[in-house]
Design an enzyme around this catalytic site. Structure first.
Site: not given
Ligand code: GLN
Length: 489
Positions: A76, A151, A175
Site C-alpha cells: 500500500k 481505503s 480498511s
Molecule cells: N473508512 C474509515 C475512515 O475513512 C476507515 C479507513 C481506514 O481504515 N483507513 O476513516
C-alpha cells in the site's frame, strides 16, 4: 500460475519449475495488461522488482532461501519505501521519495519478497470506497462500475484480479476487512501493536495497524507471521512472541464457541448480505462449532466516537504537511502564512480537509470535553463490551459491511452515508482487537462478493487464521476470481 498458493509457489521456485525473475515478470506483465482500467497501482517498480527477484534466485540457488523468497508482492502506498515515491495517494506527497523503509517493508524485503509496486488507496487512508485518491478511483474487478471498498482498495484489487499474490494494507477503521469483503479476498487486521507502525504514514495513530491481503487464510498466515513482531522503533509495538501462525491452521475447531452479536444483524443490514453470512455460520455448525448469541450494546456509538477520535488524531498527524518539511509547496507564496495556507489548501483533497476541520474543532479548547473526551469514554465502553463477550466465546462473527460494493459516485456527495458503511468494522479498531474478512459467497441480487467478518481477542491472529482456514477447506469461495481478469490463466 495464479491459482497457486504461496506454499505451492515456494515449492515450484525451489524445484526450479520457474525462477523468481520469471514469476515476477509474469505479474508485471499482468499489471501492464490489466491495471489500466483497474487503477490499483500508483507506482509500478519494475526495476526494483526484477532486481529483488534476481537476488532471490541467487538465494534459492545457494540454498539459503526462506519460505517466501522469490514470491513478489505489492505494498500500500502508505508504507515508506526507500528511494521510491510514497504518496499516500495525495498530491501533498506526490513528490515524496521516502528515505527509508517501513519496518514491514524491511521485514518482507529481508524475507526475499520482490516489490511489484505501490498500490492505490484513499488519500491518507481516509475513505471507504477508494474514490478519495488523487490518482483516481480504483475499480472493482467484479464490476468496473462499482467501488472496491477503501481505503486499501488498490491492494485488495491487485490481489482480487491476481495482479499480485499478496499485498499489504492498513486498517484504521476497516480498511483491510472492508475492501477484502467487497472484492472477494481474504484480509486480516492484526491486534494493535502486533505489527510495527514505523514508516507507516500516520492517519490515526491509536487505531492504525498494518496487515495483509491474500487469496486464502494460509497465504495470509505465512506473510503475517513474517511481518509481525516487536519493533524498538515503534513505541506502541508490543514485546510479545509471534507464534508460527501456519502451524495451527489445521487444528480442529470442534467445540469452538462463536458469538453472534445481535447488533450486527439488525436493521440496516442488506438481506442478501445477511443470507450469505448466515450460510457461512451454518457451515461452521457443520464443522462442530457452537453458536452463542451475544450483545455488543454500544455498537451504535462506534461511528460517532470513531469519527471524532480518528479526525482528531489526523488533524494533529497531518499538521506536519506544511509545505516546508515535506511534499507539495504552492507557487510563489507572498508570505509565510500564504505559503502554509495555499500549500495545504492545494495539496489536500476534500475529504482530508473535512477530517482536519472536524478534528481540529473537536480538539479545540471549548469543545474538547464535549467531543473528544466523550468519544474516548465511549471507546472504553466499546472495549468493555468485547471484553465481556470474550468471557463467553472464542471468536465473534458477523458481516463486514452492511451491503455489497456500491456504485462509483453513489455516496461521494454524502459523507455520512459513506461513514455508515463502516458500522461493523470500526468498533474492533476502537478496542484494538484483531479481525479478518473471509470470502463467503455472492449476493443473490447483484452477484457481488460478500465477506464474513471474524473477530478475535487480543493477539489471537493464529486462532482467526485457523478458523478461517478450516472454512476454506470445505468451501471454495476464496478460489473464485473475476473471470475478466483470470480467464484461461
Ligand atoms: N473508512 C474509515 C475512515 O475513512 C476507515 C479507513 C481506514 O481504515 N483507513 O476513516
Amino acid at each position: 500460475m495464479i491459482t497457486k498458493s504461496l506454499t505451492e509457489l515456494s515449492t515450484s521456485l525451489k524445484a526450479g519449475d520457474f525462477s523468481s525473475v520469471e514469476l515476477t515478470q509474469f505479474y508485471l506483465d499482468r499489471i501492464a495488461k490489466y491495471d489500466g482500467e483497474l487503477n490499483s497501482f500508483i507506482t509500478v517498480t519494475e526495476e526494483q522488482a526484477l532486481a529483488g527477484a534476481k537476488a532471490a534466485d541467487e538465494q534459492i540457488a545457494a540454498g539459503t532461501a526462506g519460505a517466501l523468497t522469490g514470491i513478489p508482492m505489492a505494498h500500500k502506498d502508505l508504507f515508506c519505501t526507500d528511494g521510491v515515491r510514497t504518496s499516500c495517494a495525495s498530491k501533498m506527497l506526490g513528490n515524496f521519495i521516502a528515505p527509508y523503509n517501513a519496518t514491514v517493508v524491511e521485514k518482507l524485503n529481508a524475507a526475499g519478497m520482490p516489490m511489484l509496486g505501490k498500490t492505490n488507496m484513499d488519500e491518507f487512508a481516509m475513505g471507504s470506497s477508494n474514490e478519495n485518491s488523487y490518482y483516481g478511483a480504483v475499480k472493482n474487478p467484479w464490476d468496473l462500475e462499482r467501488v472496491p471498498g477503501g481505503s486499501s482498495g488498490g491492494s485488495a484489487v491487485a490481489v482480487a484480479a491476481r495482479l499480485a499474490p499478496v499485498a499489504t494494507g492498513t486498517d484504521t477503521g476497516g480498511s483491510i476487512r472492508q475492501p477484502a469483503s467487497l472484492t472477494g479476498i481474504t484480509g486480516i487486521k492484526p491486534t494493535y501493536g502486533r505489527v510495527s507502525r514505523f514508516g507507516m504514514i500516520a492517519y490515526a495513530s491509536s487505531l492504525d495497524q498494518g496487515g495483509i491481503f491474500g487469496t486464502s487464510a494460509s497465504d495470509c498466515a505465512m506473510v503475517l507471521e513474517t511481518m509481525s513482531g516487536f519493533d524498538p522503533k515503534d513505541s506502541t509495538s508490543v514485546e510479545r512472541d509471534v507464534p508460527n501462525m501456519s502451524a495451527s491452521l489445521n487444528d480442529s475447531i470442534k467445540g469452538l464457541k462463536i458469538g453472534l452479536p445481535k447488533e450486527f444483524f439488525g436493521e440496516g443490514l442488506d438481506s442478501s448480505v445477511a443470507e450469505v453470512v448466515n450460510d457461512a455460520i451454518e457451515e461452521y455448525k457443520k464443522l462442530g462449532a457452537e453458536i452463542v448469541e451475544i450483545s455488543l450494546p454500544n455498537t451504535h456509538l462506534a461511528i460517532p466516537s470513531y469519527y471524532v477520535i480518528a479526525p482528531a488524531e489526523a488533524s494533529s498527524n497531518l499538521s506536519r504537511f506544511d509545505g516546508v518539511r515535506y511534499g507539495y509547496r504552492c507557487e510563489a507564496p507572498v508570505d509565510l502564512t500564504d505559503m502554509y495556507m495555499r500549500s495545504r489548501g492545494e495539496g489536500f483533497g476534500t475529504e482530508v480537509k473535512r477530517r482536519i476541520m472536524t478534528g481540529t474543532y473537536a480538539l479545540s479548547a471549548g469543545y474538547y470535553d464535549a467531543y473528544y473526551l466523550k468519544a474516548q469514554k465511549i471507546r472504553r465502553l466499546i472495549s468493555d463490551d468485547f471484553k465481556k463477550a470474550f468471557e463467553k466465546v472464542d471468536v465473534i462473527m458477523g458481516p463486514v459491511a452492511p451491503e455489497t460494493a456500491f456504485k462509483l459516485g453513489e455516496k461521494t456527495d454524502d459523507p455520512i452515508s459513506m461513514y455508515l458503511a463502516d458500522i461493523y468494522t470500526l468498533s474492533l479498531n476502537l478496542a484494538g482487537l484483531t479481525g479478518m474478512s473471509v470470502p463467503a459467497g455472492f449476493s443473490k441480487n447483484n452477484k457481488m462478493p460478500v465477506g464474513l467478518q471474524i473477530i478475535g481477542n487480543y493477539f489471537e491472529e493464529a486462532k482467526l487464521l485457523n478458523v478461517a482456514h478450516q472454512y476454506q477447506q470445505v468451501t471454495d469461495w476464496h478460489k473464485q476470481a473475476p473471470s475478466a481478469y483470470t480467464g484461461g490463466e
